[in-house]
Design an enzyme around this catalytic site. Sequence first.
Site, mmCIF file in Angstrom:
data_model
loop_
_atom_site.group_PDB
_atom_site.id
_atom_site.type_symbol
_atom_site.label_atom_id
_atom_site.label_comp_id
_atom_site.label_asym_id
_atom_site.label_seq_id
_atom_site.Cartn_x
_atom_site.Cartn_y
_atom_site.Cartn_z
ATOM 1 N N TYR A 211 7.957 -10.544 74.704
ATOM 2 C CA TYR A 211 9.110 -11.097 75.423
ATOM 3 C C TYR A 211 10.202 -10.043 75.477
ATOM 4 O O TYR A 211 10.584 -9.477 74.453
ATOM 5 C CB TYR A 211 9.628 -12.361 74.721
ATOM 6 C CG TYR A 211 10.802 -12.990 75.446
ATOM 7 C CD1 TYR A 211 10.625 -13.613 76.687
ATOM 8 C CD2 TYR A 211 12.096 -12.926 74.922
ATOM 9 C CE1 TYR A 211 11.699 -14.162 77.369
ATOM 10 C CE2 TYR A 211 13.175 -13.480 75.603
ATOM 11 C CZ TYR A 211 12.971 -14.098 76.825
ATOM 12 O OH TYR A 211 14.034 -14.648 77.501
ATOM 13 N N ASP B 85 11.327 -2.090 72.359
ATOM 14 C CA ASP B 85 12.268 -3.197 72.473
ATOM 15 C C ASP B 85 12.558 -3.686 71.057
ATOM 16 O O ASP B 85 11.802 -4.447 70.468
ATOM 17 C CB ASP B 85 11.676 -4.316 73.335
ATOM 18 C CG ASP B 85 12.660 -5.478 73.506
ATOM 19 O OD1 ASP B 85 13.727 -5.454 72.855
ATOM 20 O OD2 ASP B 85 12.355 -6.403 74.280
ATOM 21 N N LYS C 9 20.940 -8.882 69.757
ATOM 22 C CA LYS C 9 20.998 -9.743 68.575
ATOM 23 C C LYS C 9 21.907 -9.183 67.454
ATOM 24 O O LYS C 9 23.118 -9.295 67.570
ATOM 25 C CB LYS C 9 19.582 -10.080 68.130
ATOM 26 C CG LYS C 9 18.873 -10.848 69.283
ATOM 27 C CD LYS C 9 17.574 -11.529 68.975
ATOM 28 C CE LYS C 9 17.188 -12.403 70.170
ATOM 29 N NZ LYS C 9 15.894 -12.151 70.749
HETATM 30 C C1 LIG Z 1 15.801 -12.070 72.400
HETATM 31 C C2 LIG Z 1 15.008 -10.952 72.954
HETATM 32 C C3 LIG Z 1 15.333 -10.345 74.180
HETATM 33 C C4 LIG Z 1 16.374 -10.909 75.110
HETATM 34 O O1 LIG Z 1 17.644 -10.876 74.580
HETATM 35 P P1 LIG Z 1 18.745 -11.898 75.180
HETATM 36 O O2 LIG Z 1 19.992 -11.491 74.492
HETATM 37 O O3 LIG Z 1 18.258 -13.263 74.839
HETATM 38 O O4 LIG Z 1 18.794 -11.678 76.639
HETATM 39 C C5 LIG Z 1 14.655 -9.212 74.563
HETATM 40 N N1 LIG Z 1 13.687 -8.694 73.789
HETATM 41 C C6 LIG Z 1 13.321 -9.256 72.621
HETATM 42 C C7 LIG Z 1 12.262 -8.608 71.795
HETATM 43 C C8 LIG Z 1 13.962 -10.413 72.179
HETATM 44 O O5 LIG Z 1 13.560 -11.003 71.049
#
Ligand SMILES: *Cc1c(COP(=O)(O)O)cnc(C)c1O
Length: 428
Positions: free
Chosen positions: A144, A239, A267
């Site tokens: 994701y 990521d 985050k």
């Molecule tokens: C949460 C998440 C995102 C997206 O971040 P948002 O602040 O919710 O847009 C992207 N990559 C990973 C791995 C995530 O866990």
Amino acid sequence: MDRPHSHTYFKKAQALMPGGVNSPVRAFKAVGDEPIVVTRAKGDRLYDADGNSYIDYCMSWGPMILGHGPIKVLNEIRKAVRGGTSFGTLCPNEVVLAGLITAAYPSVERVRMVSSGTEATMSAVRLARAYTKRDKIVKFEGGYHGHADQFLIKAGSGLTTLGTPSSPGVPEAFAATTLTIPYNNIEAAKQLIARQGNEIAALIVEPVAGNIGTVTPQDGFLETLRELTANSGIVLIFDEVITGFRLSLSGAQGYYKIQPDMTTLGKIIGGGLPVGAYGGRKDIMELVSPEGPVYQAGTLSGNPVAMAAGIATLREIQSKPLFYKDLEKKTQHLVYGLNDAARLAGKHITINTIASLLTPFFTDKLVRDLASAMTSDTKQYARFFHLMFEKGVYLPPSQFEAHFISQAHTARDIDRTIRHAYDAFKKL
Ligand SMILES: *Cc1c(COP(=O)(O)O)cnc(C)c1O
């Protein structure tokens, strides 16, 4: 547990917002219930609109590594607010946070602040495409990377639980530029890159998968991705929106000692306020506007209050040499306890864990990719979730999410969680 006020809020919310929430997994659809309506949070606890308290293992889906409402962070936020909440100009806090990030991540020579993880990944891929002059990207099944069109192909998190592997509204031409292979499958990566390497701009990977539940990379997986992408001129994007400042001060890349070309963060770096960032090699990042031609902008990017929350969070982590060791110990305490509880109750579960992340899967198979994660009995997870929820323990409301441990989790609350888990396992 009686939740009349929460029920009223949710009913109103449903009439006003799609599904009554502003982000899908919050709706509890995967566990089949009405969502929690939270009015306050402190330490390892959430308090709902009816005054019930819950030990929280979701922790706002990752940002709250210090727990909820840490005094030092709140104080810095207050200080920043007094100076004004948004300037739309360069401000000192941006420089400080950029300095903290680049110091912790040697692969990040230049960084751009944005307001969410989604913005970070989406911008990183645009940049990689411009840099390589190629269009295709590779992602892993169940990975994701936020909700930009190009990532909603076999995506994890809410898409796994809602059974929509890909979203309507994504043009086929976009979807066709995204190639997917199974996580932890070195052979599939080799074959794909041998076949189409010269069309691929970027390979984006969660170095530890966190959105099909917690799944760690097998030995050699990340190393091979590094080698393959380097040999084919593909931009390797880690990521680290979850793993950044979570696995270690220098994220998964520090933990596994691998340097990606680009990194996306979110985050934790916002300390509970909306912040994301992307960065990487100088020769790539200098293509970003206004230094280069690749456009990307944001009205609230580098917001002074959000930056203050991020700075205070990172400084608090840095001030404690044993911060990550302590978090890992707490996590192991919970993992051992849950494993024992399950064994004593005669239940087969598989707990994946690393650092302060864990996921109990209701399967006796090893979970190493999306397909094996899907062998988990999600009905059992939903029942387990409910039994725990009734006892005041809030787990992520979906099998396919990581549980997060924070600095604020107490041994007492972890022991209480283990006792409730034992009772719950027996009832399953
Ligand atoms: C949460 C998440 C995102 C997206 O971040 P948002 O602040 O919710 O847009 C992207 N990559 C990973 C791995 C995530 O866990």
